[in-house]
Design a protein around this motif. Structure first.
Motif, PDB file in Angstrom:
ATOM      1  N   GLY A  61       0.821  -1.346  -0.161  1.00 35.33           N
ATOM      2  CA  GLY A  61       0.130   0.114   0.018  1.00 35.33           C
ATOM      3  C   GLY A  61       0.896   1.223  -0.036  1.00 35.33           C
ATOM      4  N   PRO A  62       1.613   1.470   0.887  1.00 33.86           N
ATOM      5  CA  PRO A  62       2.495   2.667   1.130  1.00 33.86           C
ATOM      6  C   PRO A  62       3.467   2.787  -0.314  1.00 33.86           C
ATOM      7  CG  PRO A  62       2.511   1.778   3.308  1.00 33.86           C
ATOM      8  CD  PRO A  62       1.938   0.727   2.154  1.00 33.86           C
ATOM      9  N   GLY A  63       3.995   1.718  -0.594  1.00 29.35           N
ATOM     10  CA  GLY A  63       4.856   1.527  -1.665  1.00 29.35           C
ATOM     11  C   GLY A  63       4.336   2.207  -3.107  1.00 29.35           C
ATOM     12  N   VAL A  64       2.963   1.992  -3.259  1.00 29.26           N
ATOM     13  CA  VAL A  64       2.147   2.153  -4.449  1.00 29.26           C
ATOM     14  C   VAL A  64       1.794   3.706  -4.380  1.00 29.26           C
ATOM     15  CG1 VAL A  64      -0.158   1.833  -5.632  1.00 29.26           C
ATOM     16  CG2 VAL A  64       1.134  -0.129  -5.314  1.00 29.26           C
ATOM     17  N   SER A 117       3.478   5.672  -2.576  1.00 27.31           N
ATOM     18  CA  SER A 117       4.550   6.542  -2.746  1.00 27.31           C
ATOM     19  C   SER A 117       5.322   6.676  -4.375  1.00 27.31           C
ATOM     20  CB  SER A 117       5.757   5.971  -1.974  1.00 27.31           C
ATOM     21  OG  SER A 117       5.487   5.914  -0.552  1.00 27.31           O
ATOM     22  N   LEU A 118       4.413   6.168  -5.155  1.00 27.51           N
ATOM     23  CA  LEU A 118       4.999   6.306  -6.679  1.00 27.51           C
ATOM     24  C   LEU A 118       5.282   7.684  -7.060  1.00 27.51           C
ATOM     25  CD1 LEU A 118       3.302   3.342  -8.105  1.00 27.51           C
ATOM     26  CD2 LEU A 118       5.607   3.603  -7.922  1.00 27.51           C
ATOM     27  N   PRO A 119       4.179   8.705  -6.734  1.00 27.75           N
ATOM     28  CA  PRO A 119       4.286  10.107  -7.303  1.00 27.75           C
ATOM     29  C   PRO A 119       5.777  10.763  -6.730  1.00 27.75           C
ATOM     30  CG  PRO A 119       2.390   9.961  -6.240  1.00 27.75           C
ATOM     31  CD  PRO A 119       3.202   8.584  -5.792  1.00 27.75           C
ATOM     32  N   GLU A 120       6.479  10.134  -5.658  1.00 33.25           N
ATOM     33  CA  GLU A 120       7.689  10.585  -5.393  1.00 33.25           C
ATOM     34  C   GLU A 120       8.791   9.521  -5.451  1.00 33.25           C
ATOM     35  OE1 GLU A 120       7.895  12.748  -1.689  1.00 33.25           O
ATOM     36  OE2 GLU A 120       5.667  13.007  -1.609  1.00 33.25           O
ATOM     37  N   PRO A 121       9.361   9.369  -6.633  1.00 29.41           N
ATOM     38  CA  PRO A 121      10.112   8.107  -7.006  1.00 29.41           C
ATOM     39  C   PRO A 121      11.472   8.268  -6.472  1.00 29.41           C
ATOM     40  CG  PRO A 121       9.732   9.300  -9.035  1.00 29.41           C
ATOM     41  CD  PRO A 121       8.934   9.751  -7.959  1.00 29.41           C
ATOM     42  N   SER A 122      11.951   7.015  -5.942  1.00 26.46           N
ATOM     43  CA  SER A 122      13.353   6.896  -5.353  1.00 26.46           C
ATOM     44  C   SER A 122      13.925   5.676  -5.830  1.00 26.46           C
ATOM     45  CB  SER A 122      13.416   7.108  -3.863  1.00 26.46           C
ATOM     46  OG  SER A 122      12.886   6.130  -3.359  1.00 26.46           O
ATOM     47  N   TRP A 123      15.306   5.576  -5.702  1.00 22.79           N
ATOM     48  CA  TRP A 123      15.844   4.083  -5.984  1.00 22.79           C
ATOM     49  C   TRP A 123      15.300   3.073  -4.921  1.00 22.79           C
ATOM     50  CZ3 TRP A 123      17.064   3.188 -10.564  1.00 22.79           C
ATOM     51  CH2 TRP A 123      17.737   4.190 -11.242  1.00 22.79           C
ATOM     52  N   PRO A 124      15.237   3.289  -3.774  1.00 20.98           N
ATOM     53  CA  PRO A 124      14.644   2.236  -2.787  1.00 20.98           C
ATOM     54  C   PRO A 124      13.229   1.751  -3.338  1.00 20.98           C
ATOM     55  CG  PRO A 124      16.030   3.969  -1.558  1.00 20.98           C
ATOM     56  CD  PRO A 124      15.685   4.381  -2.770  1.00 20.98           C
ATOM     57  N   LEU A 125      12.496   2.775  -3.589  1.00 16.66           N
ATOM     58  CA  LEU A 125      11.139   2.558  -3.928  1.00 16.66           C
ATOM     59  C   LEU A 125      11.182   1.783  -5.460  1.00 16.66           C
ATOM     60  CD1 LEU A 125       8.300   2.722  -3.655  1.00 16.66           C
ATOM     61  CD2 LEU A 125       8.300   5.126  -4.832  1.00 16.66           C
ATOM     62  N   ALA A 126      11.906   2.075  -6.261  1.00 17.52           N
ATOM     63  CA  ALA A 126      12.097   1.347  -7.535  1.00 17.52           C
ATOM     64  C   ALA A 126      12.698  -0.220  -7.256  1.00 17.52           C
ATOM     65  CB  ALA A 126      13.019   1.999  -8.530  1.00 17.52           C
ATOM     66  N   ILE A 137       9.293  -1.995  -5.695  1.00 18.50           N
ATOM     67  CA  ILE A 137       8.378  -2.138  -6.774  1.00 18.50           C
ATOM     68  C   ILE A 137       8.702  -3.413  -7.582  1.00 18.50           C
ATOM     69  CG2 ILE A 137       7.354  -1.264  -8.755  1.00 18.50           C
ATOM     70  CD1 ILE A 137       6.054  -0.305  -6.112  1.00 18.50           C
ATOM     71  N   MET A 138       9.973  -3.425  -7.838  1.00 17.14           N
ATOM     72  CA  MET A 138      10.525  -4.444  -8.840  1.00 17.14           C
ATOM     73  C   MET A 138      10.504  -5.828  -7.922  1.00 17.14           C
ATOM     74  SD  MET A 138      13.862  -2.796 -11.040  1.00 17.14           S
ATOM     75  CE  MET A 138      14.625  -2.378  -9.824  1.00 17.14           C
ATOM     76  N   LEU A 191       8.427  -9.158  -9.105  1.00 16.50           N
ATOM     77  CA  LEU A 191       8.842 -10.250  -8.995  1.00 16.50           C
ATOM     78  C   LEU A 191       8.029 -11.540  -8.204  1.00 16.50           C
ATOM     79  CD1 LEU A 191      10.971 -12.116 -10.257  1.00 16.50           C
ATOM     80  CD2 LEU A 191      12.450 -11.565  -8.369  1.00 16.50           C
ATOM     81  N   GLY A 192       7.782 -10.981  -6.910  1.00 17.83           N
ATOM     82  CA  GLY A 192       7.306 -11.771  -5.964  1.00 17.83           C
ATOM     83  C   GLY A 192       5.761 -12.107  -6.459  1.00 17.83           C
ATOM     84  N   TRP A 193       5.133 -11.349  -6.784  1.00 17.49           N
ATOM     85  CA  TRP A 193       3.781 -11.527  -7.483  1.00 17.49           C
ATOM     86  C   TRP A 193       4.131 -12.282  -8.677  1.00 17.49           C
ATOM     87  CZ3 TRP A 193       0.452  -6.756  -9.492  1.00 17.49           C
ATOM     88  CH2 TRP A 193      -0.731  -7.075  -9.525  1.00 17.49           C
ATOM     89  N   TRP A 194       4.747 -12.217  -9.528  1.00 14.96           N
ATOM     90  CA  TRP A 194       5.032 -13.041 -10.841  1.00 14.96           C
ATOM     91  C   TRP A 194       5.089 -14.639 -10.202  1.00 14.96           C
ATOM     92  CZ3 TRP A 194       9.257 -15.770 -12.353  1.00 14.96           C
ATOM     93  CH2 TRP A 194       9.135 -16.484 -13.592  1.00 14.96           C
ATOM     94  N   LEU A 195       6.015 -14.512  -9.402  1.00 13.86           N
ATOM     95  CA  LEU A 195       6.744 -15.857  -8.827  1.00 13.86           C
ATOM     96  C   LEU A 195       5.417 -16.389  -8.302  1.00 13.86           C
ATOM     97  CD1 LEU A 195       9.123 -17.865  -8.706  1.00 13.86           C
ATOM     98  CD2 LEU A 195       9.675 -16.553  -6.645  1.00 13.86           C
ATOM     99  N   ALA A 196       4.790 -16.125  -7.122  1.00 19.81           N
ATOM    100  CA  ALA A 196       3.536 -16.713  -6.630  1.00 19.81           C
ATOM    101  C   ALA A 196       2.646 -17.001  -7.455  1.00 19.81           C
ATOM    102  CB  ALA A 196       2.915 -15.674  -5.328  1.00 19.81           C
ATOM    103  N   ARG A 197       2.253 -16.281  -8.511  1.00 19.14           N
ATOM    104  CA  ARG A 197       1.250 -16.819  -9.421  1.00 19.14           C
ATOM    105  C   ARG A 197       1.772 -17.863 -10.329  1.00 19.14           C
ATOM    106  NH1 ARG A 197      -2.616 -12.600 -12.121  1.00 19.14           N
ATOM    107  NH2 ARG A 197      -3.271 -14.372 -12.989  1.00 19.14           N
TER     108      ARG A 197
END
Length: 137
Positions: free
Chosen positions: A103-106, A108-117, A120-121, A125-131
């Motif tokens: 929730g907070p990650g999404v 926070s998208l209007p204020e991007p940063s490398w840790p946020l990127a 999100i990556m 990846l976890g979402w894809w792997l879980a599916r």
């Protein structure tokens, strides 16, 4: 209407996260730092969520059916298996290391940063792997 209601609920949730400061990963990490400079802010946000949920469920269960569905759809499984426990552990480890959860990650998208990127990556990846793993079973 169902899509609009979902959008408005997500918008309200995101605004609540932003107003409460929970989009700042330093607050979450400060909350987890119980031996150092502990920041109790998250406790109050979680307490507000518990009270809101408690009241909300009492109101919803008085209805015969949901507003935008023909019936309530509740989970039926009650067991704890290795997939659930492993996923919860990975979530907790990721949250503790990054200070972000989805929730907070999404939000926070209007204020991007490398840790946020990076978060999100790894989230994608976890979402894809879980599916992928769930389709294998």
């Amino acid at each position: 209407m169902k899509i609009l209601a979902g959008y408005l609920a997500g918008l309200l949730f995101g605004l609540g996260l932003a107003i409460s400061g929970m989009t700042d990963p330093a607050r979450v990490i400060g909350f987890l730092d119980v031996a150092g400079a502990w920041d109790p802010t998250l406790i109050f946000v979680l307490g507000g969520a518990v009270v809101t949920t408690f009241i909300g469920y009492r109101l919803v269960w008085r209805r015969q059916m949901p507003l935008f569905e023909s019936r309530f759809q509740l989970p039926t499984r009650r067991d704890l298996d290795s997939r659930l426990l492993g996923g919860a552990a990975l979530f907790g480890i990721g949250w503790g290391l990054s200070g972000y959860c989805p929730g907070p990650g999404v939000a926070s998208l209007p204020e991007p940063s490398w840790p946020l990127a990076a978060f999100i990556m790894t989230l994608l990846l976890g979402w894809w792997l879980a599916r992928r793993l769930s389709s294998a079973h």
